[in-house]
Design an enzyme around this catalytic site. Structure first.
Site, mmCIF file in Angstrom:
data_model
loop_
_atom_site.group_PDB
_atom_site.id
_atom_site.type_symbol
_atom_site.label_atom_id
_atom_site.label_comp_id
_atom_site.label_asym_id
_atom_site.label_seq_id
_atom_site.Cartn_x
_atom_site.Cartn_y
_atom_site.Cartn_z
ATOM 1 C CB THR A 205 -0.781 -0.142 1.249
ATOM 2 O OG1 THR A 205 -1.921 -1.049 1.085
ATOM 3 C CG2 THR A 205 -1.581 1.221 1.487
ATOM 4 N NE ARG A 233 -10.261 -6.076 3.491
ATOM 5 C CZ ARG A 233 -9.161 -5.231 3.267
ATOM 6 N NH1 ARG A 233 -8.721 -4.615 2.476
ATOM 7 N NH2 ARG A 233 -8.413 -4.965 4.459
ATOM 8 C CB VAL A 234 -14.241 -1.580 1.274
ATOM 9 C CG1 VAL A 234 -13.557 -0.103 1.493
ATOM 10 C CG2 VAL A 234 -14.885 -1.622 0.195
ATOM 11 N N GLY A 235 -11.050 -1.940 2.754
ATOM 12 C CA GLY A 235 -10.284 -1.797 3.882
ATOM 13 C C GLY A 235 -10.352 -0.441 4.412
ATOM 14 N N GLY A 256 -1.332 -1.772 6.674
ATOM 15 C CA GLY A 256 -1.479 -2.865 7.425
ATOM 16 C C GLY A 256 -2.799 -3.499 7.427
ATOM 17 C CB THR A 257 -4.397 -6.016 9.554
ATOM 18 O OG1 THR A 257 -3.173 -6.908 9.203
ATOM 19 C CG2 THR A 257 -5.635 -7.175 9.173
#
Ligand code: ASP
Length: 336
Positions: A205, A233-235, A256-257
């Site tokens: 990222t 999925r959206v982060g 990150g996660t």
């Protein structure tokens, strides 16, 4: 010349400069500062040096562009967008070209951008055909009354405002394809859909935070998300306050996660600790990364109104570069 005329000569130019430079900026300390990241992944320490060098060179190129723009007096927002575009176009990173594949073998991209002193912000989620999602995020900010557009609607908007679109396959790279195959194989073997392997391969990222010469702050972040993520999925990246945030005090870009950064509203939590708790940038950002998040969750870059920089991470490494007008210019991947 009368006293009032003399006073006007002194005050008027200052007033005009303040207006032109974004009058909301309270801290007028001179100097600029910039930080970039290319993800908090785990490029192994055993990676051959020439490969490590490639990543460093890519970071250096993006950081140098930011420095040149800042030296020329560019605004924080413009610098953030320009630097993130360079990183999106670079296949080394998980944003734009080089983005990871989702579980269907496609790319869904997220991005957001925010200007501190105006609180203007824009974001896009799940776009599949936009070459530079960060530019579309900025268009959402500047050309709509909304903050976040997703999917088809975001893409139609891209066409209507002339933001370049490309086929989804434009983002493909051999390396990411291999990683997807490995993750899917591991899934089939273990039966774990959201296992640790997914995190391990999700580096890249990109983000940029800037404090410009007039004291304005901005933050921008762009990602392909996590390898083999569920379709749709959206982060955290397009969630303002979670993966990206800027106000008068601080600008932050996370990596990150994503789910963890959303749960703990990481970027805004740092700003709140500073604004309401009087913490320094170093203390607030370390508290989130080391006390609130779990080891391995990732890291962030941040710059405050005085030009202090921070880049804490709890993963094995984080691709990052920091520079400021006092001569700092560093690019790093692992701990020092
Ligand atoms: N934070 C991104 C996401 O969860 C991924 C990353 O930074 O590696 O979508």
């Amino acid at each position: 010349m009368t006293f009032h005329a003399r006073l006007a000569c002194v005050v008027l130019p200052w007033f005009l400069v303040a207006c032109a430079g974004g009058a909301a900026v309270k801290s007028a300390r001179p100097g600029w500062a910039i930080a970039i990241h290319g993800g908090a992944g785990v490029l192994s320490r055993n990676t051959p040096p020439d490969q490590v060098r490639e990543f460093e060179a890519a970071l250096e190129q993006a950081l140098r562009l930011g420095v040149e723009r800042l030296q020329a007096g560019a605004a924080a927002l413009d610098v953030c967008e320009a630097v993130v575009r360079v990183l999106e176009d670079d296949p080394h990173f998980n944003a734009g070209k080089g983005a990871v594949f989702n579980e269907k073998g496609e790319h869904e991209l997220d991005a957001s951008i925010m200007e501190g002193h105006t609180r203007r912000c824009g974001a896009v989620a799940g776009v599949r055909t936009v070459k530079n999602p960060i530019t579309l995020a900025r268009a959402v900010m500047e050309q709509t009354r909304h903050v976040l557009l997703m999917g088809d609607g975001a893409e139609q908007f891209a066409t209507s405002v002339g933001v370049e679109r490309v086929p989804n396959s434009h983002f493909d790279t051999e390396h990411r394809r291999q990683v997807l195959d490995e993750v899917l194989l591991e899934r089939a073997r273990t039966g774990m859909v959201d296992g640790p392997q997914q995190r391990q391969n999700a580096y890249g990222t990109v983000g940029c935070v800037v404090r410009d010469g007039d004291g304005r702050l901005a933050a921008a972040t762009s990602t392909g998300g996590m390898t083999a993520k569920r379709f749709g999925r959206v982060g955290d990246t397009p969630v303002i306050g979670a993966g990206n945030y800027a106000d008068d005090t601080v600008a932050i870009s996370c990596t990150g996660t994503g789910e963890q950064f959303i749960r703990h509203v990481v970027a805004h939590a740092i700003a709140a600790r500073m604004a309401f708790g009087g913490q320094t940038l170093a203390a607030a950002s370390r508290a989130l990364v080391f006390d609130v998040l779990q080891p391995g969750d990732g890291g962030l870059i941040a710059v405050d109104r005085d030009g202090n920089l921070a880049a804490p991470f709890n993963s094995e490494g984080m691709y990052r570069g920091l520079a400021d007008s006092t001569g700092t210019f560093v690019v790093r991947i692992f701990e020092d």
